[in-house]
Design a protein around this motif. Structure first.
Motif, PDB file in Angstrom:
ATOM      1  N   LEU A 152      -6.608 -17.326 -64.049  1.00 29.11           N
ATOM      2  CA  LEU A 152      -6.032 -18.322 -64.943  1.00 29.11           C
ATOM      3  C   LEU A 152      -6.057 -17.858 -66.392  1.00 29.11           C
ATOM      4  CD1 LEU A 152      -7.411 -21.594 -63.343  1.00 29.11           C
ATOM      5  CD2 LEU A 152      -5.058 -20.775 -63.320  1.00 29.11           C
ATOM      6  N   ASN A 153      -7.093 -17.167 -66.795  1.00 26.88           N
ATOM      7  CA  ASN A 153      -7.149 -16.632 -68.156  1.00 26.88           C
ATOM      8  C   ASN A 153      -6.059 -15.593 -68.389  1.00 26.88           C
ATOM      9  OD1 ASN A 153      -9.181 -18.179 -69.230  1.00 26.88           O
ATOM     10  ND2 ASN A 153     -10.806 -16.680 -68.895  1.00 26.88           N
ATOM     11  N   ALA A 154      -5.842 -14.719 -67.400  1.00 27.99           N
ATOM     12  CA  ALA A 154      -4.808 -13.695 -67.530  1.00 27.99           C
ATOM     13  C   ALA A 154      -3.434 -14.328 -67.695  1.00 27.99           C
ATOM     14  CB  ALA A 154      -4.828 -12.772 -66.309  1.00 27.99           C
ATOM     15  N   PHE A 170       0.816 -15.461 -70.849  1.00 27.52           N
ATOM     16  CA  PHE A 170       1.953 -16.359 -70.643  1.00 27.52           C
ATOM     17  C   PHE A 170       1.627 -17.755 -71.174  1.00 27.52           C
ATOM     18  CE2 PHE A 170       2.064 -13.151 -67.241  1.00 27.52           C
ATOM     19  CZ  PHE A 170       3.279 -12.540 -67.557  1.00 27.52           C
ATOM     20  N   LYS A 171       1.587 -17.852 -72.473  1.00 30.34           N
ATOM     21  CA  LYS A 171       1.269 -19.120 -73.128  1.00 30.34           C
ATOM     22  C   LYS A 171       2.225 -20.222 -72.669  1.00 30.34           C
ATOM     23  CE  LYS A 171       0.893 -21.235 -77.718  1.00 30.34           C
ATOM     24  NZ  LYS A 171       1.084 -21.018 -79.171  1.00 30.34           N
ATOM     25  N   GLY A 172       1.647 -21.347 -72.323  1.00 26.80           N
ATOM     26  CA  GLY A 172       2.469 -22.480 -71.898  1.00 26.80           C
ATOM     27  C   GLY A 172       2.797 -22.503 -70.424  1.00 26.80           C
ATOM     28  N   ALA A 173       2.346 -21.487 -69.663  1.00 27.52           N
ATOM     29  CA  ALA A 173       2.619 -21.460 -68.227  1.00 27.52           C
ATOM     30  C   ALA A 173       1.827 -22.555 -67.519  1.00 27.52           C
ATOM     31  CB  ALA A 173       2.257 -20.099 -67.645  1.00 27.52           C
ATOM     32  N   VAL A 174       2.490 -23.258 -66.621  1.00 28.15           N
ATOM     33  CA  VAL A 174       1.874 -24.348 -65.855  1.00 28.15           C
ATOM     34  C   VAL A 174       2.412 -24.294 -64.431  1.00 28.15           C
ATOM     35  CG1 VAL A 174       1.483 -25.879 -67.830  1.00 28.15           C
ATOM     36  CG2 VAL A 174       3.661 -25.959 -66.603  1.00 28.15           C
ATOM     37  N   PRO A 175       1.802 -25.016 -63.493  1.00 28.86           N
ATOM     38  CA  PRO A 175       2.322 -25.038 -62.124  1.00 28.86           C
ATOM     39  C   PRO A 175       3.778 -25.505 -62.073  1.00 28.86           C
ATOM     40  CG  PRO A 175       0.108 -25.946 -62.170  1.00 28.86           C
ATOM     41  CD  PRO A 175       0.511 -25.754 -63.599  1.00 28.86           C
ATOM     42  N   SER A 176       4.515 -24.997 -61.106  1.00 30.91           N
ATOM     43  CA  SER A 176       5.944 -25.310 -60.984  1.00 30.91           C
ATOM     44  C   SER A 176       6.205 -26.811 -60.898  1.00 30.91           C
ATOM     45  CB  SER A 176       6.516 -24.607 -59.749  1.00 30.91           C
ATOM     46  OG  SER A 176       6.395 -23.213 -59.856  1.00 30.91           O
ATOM     47  N   SER A 177       5.329 -27.531 -60.200  1.00 31.57           N
ATOM     48  CA  SER A 177       5.523 -28.982 -60.050  1.00 31.57           C
ATOM     49  C   SER A 177       5.464 -29.698 -61.389  1.00 31.57           C
ATOM     50  CB  SER A 177       4.465 -29.558 -59.104  1.00 31.57           C
ATOM     51  OG  SER A 177       3.151 -29.269 -59.573  1.00 31.57           O
ATOM     52  N   THR A 178       4.656 -29.192 -62.309  1.00 33.13           N
ATOM     53  CA  THR A 178       4.574 -29.784 -63.647  1.00 33.13           C
ATOM     54  C   THR A 178       5.876 -29.558 -64.408  1.00 33.13           C
ATOM     55  OG1 THR A 178       2.182 -29.423 -63.710  1.00 33.13           O
ATOM     56  CG2 THR A 178       3.285 -29.785 -65.824  1.00 33.13           C
ATOM     57  N   ILE A 179       6.442 -28.359 -64.272  1.00 31.94           N
ATOM     58  CA  ILE A 179       7.726 -28.062 -64.924  1.00 31.94           C
ATOM     59  C   ILE A 179       8.800 -29.014 -64.417  1.00 31.94           C
ATOM     60  CG2 ILE A 179       9.572 -26.357 -65.153  1.00 31.94           C
ATOM     61  CD1 ILE A 179       7.184 -25.629 -66.823  1.00 31.94           C
ATOM     62  N   LEU A 180       8.855 -29.224 -63.109  1.00 30.54           N
ATOM     63  CA  LEU A 180       9.858 -30.139 -62.551  1.00 30.54           C
ATOM     64  C   LEU A 180       9.696 -31.536 -63.139  1.00 30.54           C
ATOM     65  CD1 LEU A 180      12.121 -30.847 -60.554  1.00 30.54           C
ATOM     66  CD2 LEU A 180      10.342 -31.348 -58.875  1.00 30.54           C
ATOM     67  N   TYR A 209       3.141 -20.453 -60.886  1.00 29.72           N
ATOM     68  CA  TYR A 209       3.249 -20.977 -62.244  1.00 29.72           C
ATOM     69  C   TYR A 209       4.595 -20.577 -62.857  1.00 29.72           C
ATOM     70  CZ  TYR A 209      -1.584 -22.657 -62.852  1.00 29.72           C
ATOM     71  OH  TYR A 209      -2.761 -23.359 -62.770  1.00 29.72           O
ATOM     72  N   PHE A 210       4.955 -21.241 -63.950  1.00 29.45           N
ATOM     73  CA  PHE A 210       6.204 -20.936 -64.642  1.00 29.45           C
ATOM     74  C   PHE A 210       5.975 -21.068 -66.141  1.00 29.45           C
ATOM     75  CE2 PHE A 210      10.382 -21.921 -66.436  1.00 29.45           C
ATOM     76  CZ  PHE A 210      11.200 -20.996 -65.796  1.00 29.45           C
ATOM     77  N   GLN A 211       6.419 -20.047 -66.881  1.00 30.90           N
ATOM     78  CA  GLN A 211       6.349 -20.096 -68.337  1.00 30.90           C
ATOM     79  C   GLN A 211       7.741 -20.383 -68.882  1.00 30.90           C
ATOM     80  OE1 GLN A 211       6.159 -16.427 -70.527  1.00 30.90           O
ATOM     81  NE2 GLN A 211       4.930 -17.315 -72.174  1.00 30.90           N
ATOM     82  N   PRO A 212       7.997 -21.582 -69.415  1.00 29.06           N
ATOM     83  CA  PRO A 212       9.320 -21.868 -69.986  1.00 29.06           C
ATOM     84  C   PRO A 212       9.514 -21.125 -71.302  1.00 29.06           C
ATOM     85  CG  PRO A 212       7.822 -23.706 -70.392  1.00 29.06           C
ATOM     86  CD  PRO A 212       7.071 -22.729 -69.529  1.00 29.06           C
ATOM     87  N   SER A 272       4.241 -26.767 -79.470  1.00 26.75           N
ATOM     88  CA  SER A 272       3.186 -25.753 -79.559  1.00 26.75           C
ATOM     89  C   SER A 272       3.193 -24.798 -78.374  1.00 26.75           C
ATOM     90  CB  SER A 272       1.814 -26.422 -79.632  1.00 26.75           C
ATOM     91  OG  SER A 272       1.554 -27.168 -78.447  1.00 26.75           O
ATOM     92  N   VAL A 273       4.063 -25.030 -77.401  1.00 24.36           N
ATOM     93  CA  VAL A 273       4.065 -24.243 -76.162  1.00 24.36           C
ATOM     94  C   VAL A 273       4.854 -22.967 -76.304  1.00 24.36           C
ATOM     95  CG1 VAL A 273       4.867 -24.231 -73.763  1.00 24.36           C
ATOM     96  CG2 VAL A 273       3.672 -26.223 -74.671  1.00 24.36           C
ATOM     97  N   LYS A 274       5.924 -22.980 -77.080  1.00 20.69           N
ATOM     98  CA  LYS A 274       6.849 -21.857 -77.118  1.00 20.69           C
ATOM     99  C   LYS A 274       6.152 -20.561 -77.519  1.00 20.69           C
ATOM    100  CE  LYS A 274      11.754 -21.317 -77.822  1.00 20.69           C
ATOM    101  NZ  LYS A 274      12.953 -21.986 -78.264  1.00 20.69           N
TER     102      LYS A 274
END
Length: 340
Positions: A86-88, A94-104, A311-314, A337-339
Motif C-alpha cells: 500500500l505504501n508503494a 501513485f498519489k490518489g490511487a484508490v480501489p476501483s469500486s471507490t472510483i466508480l 486500484y486506480f489512479q485518476p 488535492s488528489v491530482k
C-alpha cells in the motif's frame, strides 16, 4: 463496524420473530379504532406485517454489506506485505490511487448529477487487453456493468490503436441526443514483494511476470542498444513497434528516476501520456445532437496482488461539448488535492 453489523442482524432477527410486528399491528388497530368515523383507511394486519418484512430485509442487507466490506479489509490486512504494498502504491508512486469500486462511486455520483445515465451514455474503454485488467471487480468490469455495454478501443499498453475510425464507429452508436464516455488507462502490476512492473499470475510457478508486459518489453528494447524495429515494415506487429519507438523517446527520463519501482512508475506514466496524446488526436464531438457531450476519464490501472482489489489512479476527468468548451470534473469528483 463488525459490531454494528452484528447489532443490525440481531435487530433483524428480533423483528423477524414477530414481537415488534405484532406490536405494530395492535398499535395500528388501536389508532384505527380511535379514528372511527373518519374517512381514513384502516391499516390491515397484512399491510403492517408486509412493512415489517421490508424492514427486516433492509436491515439484513445492510448488515451483510458491512460484513462483506469488513471481510475484504481484513483479508487485505492479513497479507504479509500489505503495509509495503500500500505504501508503494498510495504513498510513493501513485498519489490518489484508490480501489476501483471507490472510483466508480465517485464518478457515478458526478455523472448522475450532470444528467448522464446508462440510458443516454455509451461507454468505450481503451485499456490493455491483458486479462488481469478485465477481472470481476476491475474498473473495466464495474463501468461495463454500470453503463451496460462497452466498445473496445485499446491495444497494447492501453493506447487507443483503433484510431479515428474506431472512435467514429463507436460515437455513431450513441443514442439520440446521447453522450459518449471514454475510459483510457495503461496498467502496471505489483507483486507480493511490492515490486512494480511485476505480477503473480495464477498457475505460474516460475515467479512473477511482467505487467504491463508490452510496456516493460518496449522499455527493455529501447535500452538494449540494438537497432529499433522499422515502423515502415512492421505489418505483423505494428502496435509493439509503435510503442517501442515512443518509449525510446523518453527512455532517458525513465532511467533517471533511479530505483526499479520509480522507473516502472515513470514508465506507466509515460504510457499514459502516449495513450492520451493519441486519444486527443482521434476524439471529437461529431455525434448525437447539439446537447451531446464527450466524457473522458484517464488514469493508471494498478493490478494489485491477491486478495487486494485492483486500484486506480485518476489523472484526468473532463467533458467536451459542441461549442468547443471543456469542463474539468476532476476536483469535483476526486478532490483538488488528489491530482498528481
Amino acid at each position: 463496524m463488525k459490531s454494528f453489523a452484528f447489532i443490525l442482524l440481531l435487530l433483524a432477527a428480533f423483528i423477524g420473530s414477530g414481537s415488534i410486528v405484532d406490536a405494530a399491528v395492535k398499535t395500528s388497530r388501536a389508532a384505527a379504532t380511535q379514528k372511527k368515523g373518519t374517512n381514513e383507511e384502516e391499516p390491515t394486519e397484512k399491510s403492517t406485517r408486509f412493512d415489517g418484512i421490508i424492514l427486516v430485509s433492509l436491515l439484513t442487507v445492510g448488515a451483510m454489506v458491512l460484513l462483506n466490506k469488513k471481510k475484504k479489509e481484513s483479508a487485505c490486512q492479513k497479507h504479509p506485505n500489505a503495509f509495503n504494498i500500500l505504501n508503494a502504491v498510495q504513498r510513493d508512486h501513485f498519489k490518489g490511487a484508490v480501489p476501483s469500486s471507490t472510483i466508480l462511486e465517485q464518478v457515478e455520483k458526478v455523472m448522475s448529477a450532470n444528467g448522464y445515465t446508462p440510458e443516454n451514455t455509451l461507454f468505450a474503454q481503451s485499456v490493455c487487453p491483458d486479462e488481469i485488467n478485465h477481472e470481476v471487480g476491475d474498473l473495466t468490469d464495474l463501468f461495463t456493468k454500470y453503463l451496460g455495454e462497452v466498445f473496445h478501443m485499446g491495444g497494447l499498453a492501453g493506447v487507443p490503436f483503433t484510431g479515428k475510425t474506431g472512435f467514429g464507429a463507436f460515437s455513431h452508436h450513441v443514442p439520440d441526443a446521447g453522450h459518449c464516455f471514454v475510459l483510457m488507462a495503461p496498467h502496471v502490476g505489483i507483486d507480493d514483494a511490492a515490486q512494480l512492473g511485476k505480477y503473480s499470475r495464477i498457475g505460474q510457478s516460475g515467479g512473477p511476470g511482467a505487467a504491463c508486459g508490452a510496456a516493460v518489453g518496449a522499455y527493455k528494447c529501447a535500452c538494449s542498444g540494438k537497432a529499433l524495429p522499422s515502423l515502415t515494415d512492421c505489418d505483423s506487429d505494428y502496435q509493439m513497434t509503435y510503442l517501442i519507438h515512443e518509449v525510446n523517446k523518453v527512455k532517458n527520463d525513465i532511467q533517471s528516476c533511479g530505483d526499479h519501482n520509480s522507473q516502472q512508475a515513470e514508465l506507466v506514466r509515460q504510457c499514459h501520456r502516449i495513450g492520451k496524446d493519441m486519444l486527443d488526436q482521434i476524439v471529437n464531438v461529431d455525434f448525437g445532437s447539439d446537447t451531446s457531450t464527450l466524457v473522458v476519464l484517464t488514469g493508471v490501472q494498478i493490478n494489485m496482488p491477491r486478495p487486494f482489489d485492483d486500484y486506480f489512479q485518476p489523472l484526468s476527468f473532463f467533458t467536451l461539448d459542441k461549442k468547443g468548451g471543456e469542463t474539468d470534473l476532476f476536483a469535483k469528483t476526486f478532490g483538488s488535492s488528489v491530482k498528481a
